[in-house]
Write an enzyme that holds these catalytic residues in place. Structure first.
Site, PDB file in Angstrom:
ATOM      1  N   ASP A 165     -11.779  66.285  22.370  1.00 54.95           N
ATOM      2  CA  ASP A 165     -12.339  65.287  23.273  1.00 54.95           C
ATOM      3  C   ASP A 165     -13.620  64.676  22.716  1.00 54.95           C
ATOM      4  O   ASP A 165     -13.875  63.478  22.890  1.00 54.95           O
ATOM      5  CB  ASP A 165     -12.612  65.905  24.650  1.00 54.95           C
ATOM      6  CG  ASP A 165     -11.344  66.048  25.474  1.00 54.95           C
ATOM      7  OD1 ASP A 165     -10.420  65.239  25.273  1.00 54.95           O
ATOM      8  OD2 ASP A 165     -11.270  66.969  26.311  1.00 54.95           O
ATOM      9  N   ASN A 167      -9.821  72.011  22.755  1.00 54.35           N
ATOM     10  CA  ASN A 167      -9.759  70.851  23.639  1.00 54.35           C
ATOM     11  C   ASN A 167     -11.093  70.101  23.658  1.00 54.35           C
ATOM     12  O   ASN A 167     -11.133  68.867  23.632  1.00 54.35           O
ATOM     13  CB  ASN A 167      -9.383  71.306  25.054  1.00 54.35           C
ATOM     14  CG  ASN A 167      -8.872  70.170  25.909  1.00 54.35           C
ATOM     15  OD1 ASN A 167      -8.017  69.402  25.473  1.00 54.35           O
ATOM     16  ND2 ASN A 167      -9.390  70.051  27.110  1.00 54.35           N
ATOM     17  N   ASP A 203     -19.415  29.819  43.652  1.00 56.62           N
ATOM     18  CA  ASP A 203     -20.873  29.959  43.739  1.00 56.62           C
ATOM     19  C   ASP A 203     -21.436  29.631  45.107  1.00 56.62           C
ATOM     20  O   ASP A 203     -22.646  29.684  45.304  1.00 56.62           O
ATOM     21  CB  ASP A 203     -21.555  29.067  42.699  1.00 56.62           C
ATOM     22  CG  ASP A 203     -21.269  27.584  42.919  1.00 56.62           C
ATOM     23  OD1 ASP A 203     -20.428  27.263  43.780  1.00 56.62           O
ATOM     24  OD2 ASP A 203     -21.895  26.745  42.231  1.00 56.62           O
ATOM     25  N   ASP A 208     -13.276  27.777  42.320  1.00 54.06           N
ATOM     26  CA  ASP A 208     -13.754  26.668  43.124  1.00 54.06           C
ATOM     27  C   ASP A 208     -13.932  25.473  42.184  1.00 54.06           C
ATOM     28  O   ASP A 208     -13.950  25.624  40.958  1.00 54.06           O
ATOM     29  CB  ASP A 208     -15.092  27.055  43.769  1.00 54.06           C
ATOM     30  CG  ASP A 208     -15.633  25.966  44.681  1.00 54.06           C
ATOM     31  OD1 ASP A 208     -14.823  25.261  45.295  1.00 54.06           O
ATOM     32  OD2 ASP A 208     -16.860  25.819  44.756  1.00 54.06           O
ATOM     33  N   ASN A 235       1.111  70.170  22.941  1.00 51.61           N
ATOM     34  CA  ASN A 235       0.523  71.505  22.857  1.00 51.61           C
ATOM     35  C   ASN A 235       1.156  72.460  23.868  1.00 51.61           C
ATOM     36  O   ASN A 235       1.462  73.620  23.545  1.00 51.61           O
ATOM     37  CB  ASN A 235      -0.987  71.432  23.087  1.00 51.61           C
ATOM     38  CG  ASN A 235      -1.717  70.923  21.864  1.00 51.61           C
ATOM     39  OD1 ASN A 235      -1.158  70.842  20.775  1.00 51.61           O
ATOM     40  ND2 ASN A 235      -2.978  70.539  22.053  1.00 51.61           N
ATOM     41  N   GLU A 241      -9.930  65.775  30.721  1.00 51.21           N
ATOM     42  CA  GLU A 241     -11.210  65.892  31.407  1.00 51.21           C
ATOM     43  C   GLU A 241     -12.236  64.882  30.951  1.00 51.21           C
ATOM     44  O   GLU A 241     -13.190  64.580  31.665  1.00 51.21           O
ATOM     45  CB  GLU A 241     -11.785  67.315  31.240  1.00 51.21           C
ATOM     46  CG  GLU A 241     -12.044  67.737  29.820  1.00 51.21           C
ATOM     47  CD  GLU A 241     -10.791  68.317  29.171  1.00 51.21           C
ATOM     48  OE1 GLU A 241     -10.781  68.456  27.953  1.00 51.21           O
ATOM     49  OE2 GLU A 241      -9.826  68.595  29.894  1.00 51.21           O
ATOM     50  N   ASP A 250     -17.348  30.581  49.306  1.00 50.23           N
ATOM     51  CA  ASP A 250     -16.561  31.352  48.350  1.00 50.23           C
ATOM     52  C   ASP A 250     -16.704  32.859  48.554  1.00 50.23           C
ATOM     53  O   ASP A 250     -15.988  33.643  47.920  1.00 50.23           O
ATOM     54  CB  ASP A 250     -16.996  31.019  46.918  1.00 50.23           C
ATOM     55  CG  ASP A 250     -16.770  29.563  46.562  1.00 50.23           C
ATOM     56  OD1 ASP A 250     -15.728  29.025  46.972  1.00 50.23           O
ATOM     57  OD2 ASP A 250     -17.636  28.965  45.909  1.00 50.23           O
TER      58      ASP A 250
END
Length: 904
Positions: free
Chosen positions: A743, A739, A646, A375, A714, A333, A650
């Site tokens: 985390d 958990n 640029d 380019d 687990n 998560e 392009d």
């Protein structure tokens, strides 16, 4: 090839430029009178009423561009992630089982699980939203201001005198008569009515550094008929009587009629092609593939846990809640938040290096990039013509040639072109060369024109002697010369000498130089006059050659070498010619090989193009959409492709690339299409960006591999425990807390270091390796989980429902510590603490979480969630288990690397 790839590669056999410029091509063939008739216009200009009516009908003269969505939609987009969707579904289910049902039955609702899940979702989404919102605001502030007005000839009514005035470009309409002079931006697609020495820079559309001449008369090209001048319409930008929106006037003046505005212009068609939803990048594809791998794994394992616990314990409600907790535990998560944190940290680090990251995903794509298409003009080169050599007829340096060239360029009137500027700039650094002629007085000038392709000035020295100095294109100059200066002597220009000079010029052309010839003639006393004509350009003495080059940036060669050392192949996609491009490539360390030209690409189908794009380095004379097609062919071959450009030309490629890179001096549309904007002209930031991208990706993959394998271990342990233990091995709330704590310990990973060998080559998402990692590393932890079960069951007597709190407390601590400490084993393929030490933030966070995990069973909060204090005798056993786990994990890691040749 899958359907998506086919759709991506789909491109018409003929360039879309032809279709997009039909009106311009048609009017280029017509006479001035026909064009005025076609647009119901007059050379005196439209009336105000006519202009207003046309503006209302056709709309403003504006091109399409992306507009950032409202803040509310940007916020919603931050929630668009598979794992966030899974977590929200789990939160909804948990709301029903933990809150709604207990409240209906008069019991106490448990908000803990829902709060934990929603908190993680909100933190992840808001972090991502805030960083991208700030980046978007910064990018908006970077957009260069463009000229917004144009000089237009209009009348108040049919009988009024025409008046020229400035109006906003957005108010220009088809049929307007515009007036242009040096420095003006061309406000729309126009057909020239009158012009004088008009040179237009089309670099923003073509990448061609030198300006081109535009003229109003179709037959103005020597040796071509009016029809021939425009028959070849495969590239509309070559039309001599048409100027295009977005280009700018370098010198000269012109009056023209507007033939297309807004989205109907060439520029507008490009802009329209790149707005809207962007193509899915390598990052998007990678995240989705890994996300669905883990989701499929969860959809298989959770029902198994539910069924085993339901049948063995007989309490299906508890089994369902436990399975729900396992589902949350299996879901990484924090992945959206870890990804966002890593990308945000990368964006901040790149901002310190003067790089603005508009789209966070581009950082990882930067690291995954294995092909960089760039380019040439303004990216590899300085976009500034320089005088490279001044040579005599034998190719030796001759300061006299430079002296004559300076006289010609210094004394010409009007706006000097790039080559005249280069001559003056170069000569000013050699005052001893030009000092003898600084006192010369200008008598007259014969301006450059497209037919003669040369420019002459007449000067007079202090003794009253007059000299014609002429410089121009090789063949045109040799056509009016009758002698050559060979050292201190002058000898006739015979056929043999003429051929030798042409051959030498062509040899210099082949080396990528643009070549001019300088010639002179001393005017005898009886020929002197105040005004000279073209007929006086005769009997010239060839003095020598001038060679010009658009030099590469100083940082180009080392930057490209660094990219090559890190596994990035560089290819050059340009609208310029192949000879000049090959020269630049050799100077920056690229082997040019055989160029592939735009006209050749038009004859290739997609399959054949895919076969060639990996073989070639230079792709020259490309239209904007051909650039995009080459890029898509590389992507279809499995490459993660970056594009550096640029210009307006392009923009499509910048948008279609996995990572589009532009510079702050680029055009608005280029910066809008890019993912990353460089604020410095040095290309060395490209290497830094690649390394930062790989570091960011590495830390994301660390979390995924470690979390996926840990969660799998687990669940595997849960399955074993559920089959043989008469009570739940851990309560649902305990799993959620474990958990969450694990985390939280991973939140420091964005600050971790990556091993040097990991950064040496491009890195891509590899769902197969993550699945393989889970299967190899996950069960390793289960071995020691089972050892802990046996210890608690047989040594500490936690073998009945009455003692389940002791069992659950012991496994909680062992599980959390093994998960957290093994981070140091898995974060590197080296030996941890000896060959590779984690960043201080990771060390501090893992130590803190381990300390809190040990303390929790002894705390009031632990008692509230079903824990009990552990006996001190448990901890020596725990230390032995953890040490054994680290040794086995290191052994498995070594075996894994030998077996599969990689770690992350």
């Amino acid at each position: 090839m899958n359907p998506t790839t086919k759709a991506t590669l789909a491109a018409p056999k003929r360039s879309r430029d032809r279709k997009l410029s039909v009106r311009a091509i048609r009017e280029a063939r017509n006479s001035v009178g026909t064009t005025l008739t076609n647009f119901r216009a007059s050379s005196d200009g439209l009336t105000e009423a006519e202009a207003a009516a046309r503006l209302a009908k056709d709309g403003p003269n504006e091109v399409a561009h992306d507009r950032r969505p409202p803040i509310s939609l940007q916020l919603l987009h931050a929630f668009a992630n598979p794992f966030i969707a899974v977590l929200m579904a789990l939160a909804a289910i948990s709301s029903v089982t933990d809150i709604v049902i207990p409240l209906r039955e008069g019991e106490t609702a448990d908000y803990t699980g829902v709060i934990i899940i929603v908190t993680m979702v909100m933190l992840s989404a808001f972090l991502r939203f805030w960083q991208e919102y700030r980046s978007g605001k910064a990018a908006d502030a970077l957009k260069a201001m463009v000229r917004t007005t144009a000089t237009v000839r209009r009348r108040r009514d049919d009988d009024a005198e025409p008046r020229a005035g400035e109006i906003p470009m957005a108010e220009i309409v088809v049929g307007d008569i515009v007036q242009l002079s040096a420095g003006d931006m061309v406000p729309a697609d126009i057909r020239l009515l009158e012009s004088r020495d008009l040179f237009v820079s089309q670099a923003a559309l073509t990448g061609e550094a030198l300006p081109v001449e535009k003229y109003d008369t179709l037959g103005a090209v020597a040796g071509k008929s009016a029809t021939a001048a425009t028959d070849d319409d495969s590239n509309a930008l070559d039309l001599p009587t048409i100027c295009f929106m977005g280009t700018n006037v370098v010198s000269g003046t012109a009056t023209a009629i507007v033939v297309a505005t807004g989205a109907r212009t060439y520029f507008g068609s490009l802009a329209k092609a790149i707005v809207g939803s962007r193509a899915e990048t390598a990052f998007d594809r990678g995240v989705n593939s890994v996300s669905w791998l883990l989701i499929r794994f969860m959809l298989v394992m959770v029902p198994v846990v539910l069924l085993i616990n339901g049948f063995t314990k007989g309490d299906w409600t508890s089994a369902f809640l436990f399975a729900l907790a396992v589902a949350v535990g299996l879901t990484p998560e924090m992945l959206p938040m870890i990804v966002s944190s890593n990308l945000a940290k990368g964006a901040v680090a790149m901002a310190r290096r003067k790089v603005v990251v508009k789209r966070l995903n581009a950082i990882q794509n930067f690291g995954a990039m294995d092909v960089l298409c760039t380019d040439k003009t303004g990216t590899l080169t300085q976009d500034r013509i320089i005088l490279e050599q001044h040579l005599d007829i034998h190719g030796e340096r001759d300061d006299t040639v430079l002296r004559y060239a300076w006289i010609n360029s210094h004394h010409q009137s009007g706006v000097r072109n790039l080559m005249d500027q280069a001559v003056v700039r170069f000569a000013s650094e050699l005052p001893e060369v030009i000092r003898p002629v600084e006192s010369h007085r200008k008598i007259d000038e014969l301006p450059f024109d497209f037919v003669r392709r040369r420019l002459s000035v007449v000067v007079e020295d202090t003794a009253g002697r007059q000299l014609i100095v002429c410089k121009g294109a090789v063949e045109e100059m040799l056509g009016i010369a009758h002698a050559i200066r060979d050292g201190g002597t002058v000898r006739p220009l015979g056929d043999e000498a003429r051929h030798a000079l042409v051959a030498r010029a062509r040899m210099m052309n082949a080396e990528g130089f643009r070549v001019l010839v300088v010639a002179t003639r001393t005017v005898s006393g009886d020929e002197r006059k105040p005004l000279y004509g073209i007929a006086d350009e005769r009997d010239l003495i060839v003095e020598g050659f001038l060679t010009f080059l658009d030099p590469p940036k100083e940082s180009a060669a080392p930057a490209l070498a660094a990219l090559a050392a890190h596994g990035v192949v560089v290819k050059v996609l340009t609208g310029d010619n192949e000879v000049v491009t090959a020269r630049i490539c050799r100077e920056v360390g690229l082997e040019p090989g055989q160029p592939l030209l735009g006209r050749e690409i038009e004859t290739l189908d997609d399959a054949r193009l895919r076969g060639l794009v990996d073989e070639r380095t230079i792709f020259a004379k490309l239209t904007p959409l051909q650039k995009s097609r080459v890029l898509k062919a590389l992507q279809a071959n499995g490459h993660t492709v970056g594009f550096l450009g640029d210009g307006i030309n392009d923009a499509p490629a910048l948008r279609d690339a996995d990572v589009g890179i532009s510079v702050d001096s680029g055009t608005d549309i280029a910066k809008e299409s890019a993912d990353i904007i460089l604020l410095e002209k040095s290309l060395m930031v490209l290497e830094e960006g690649v390394l930062k991208g790989r570091e960011t990706f590495g830390n994301i993959i660390k979390y995924l591999n470690m979390t996926a394998s840990s969660n799998f271990g687990n669940v595997f342990s849960v399955l074993l425990a559920s089959a043989f233990i008469p009570f739940l091995p851990m309560l649902a709330i305990q799993i959620l807390i474990q958990n969450l704590m694990y985390d939280v310990s991973q939140l420091a990973l964005p600050w971790d270091r990556m091993d040097r060998e990991f950064l040496m080559r491009p890195r891509k998402w590899d769902a197969r390796n993550i699945g393989r990692f889970m299967i190899w590393i996950g069960p390793t932890s289960s071995i020691f989980d089972v050892t802990t079960f046996a210890l608690l069951w047989f040594v500490f007597g936690a073998n009945s429902p009455e003692h389940q709190a002791l069992f659950q407390s012991g496994w909680f601590v062992e599980g959390l510590l093994s998960q957290t400490l093994v981070v140091h084993m898995l974060r590197t393929q080296r030996i941890p603490f000896l060959q590779s030490v984690a960043a201080p933030a990771v060390l501090a966070m893992t130590a803190l979480i381990c300390a809190l995990g040990v303390f929790l069973p002894f705390s009031p909060l632990g008692a509230m969630v079903g824990f009990q204090p552990l006996p001190w005798q448990y901890f020596p056993w725990l230390a032995g288990i953890l040490l054994s786990y680290c040794i086995v994990a290191q052994s498995i890691k070594t075996l894994y690397i030998r077996r599969f040749g990689q770690w992350f």
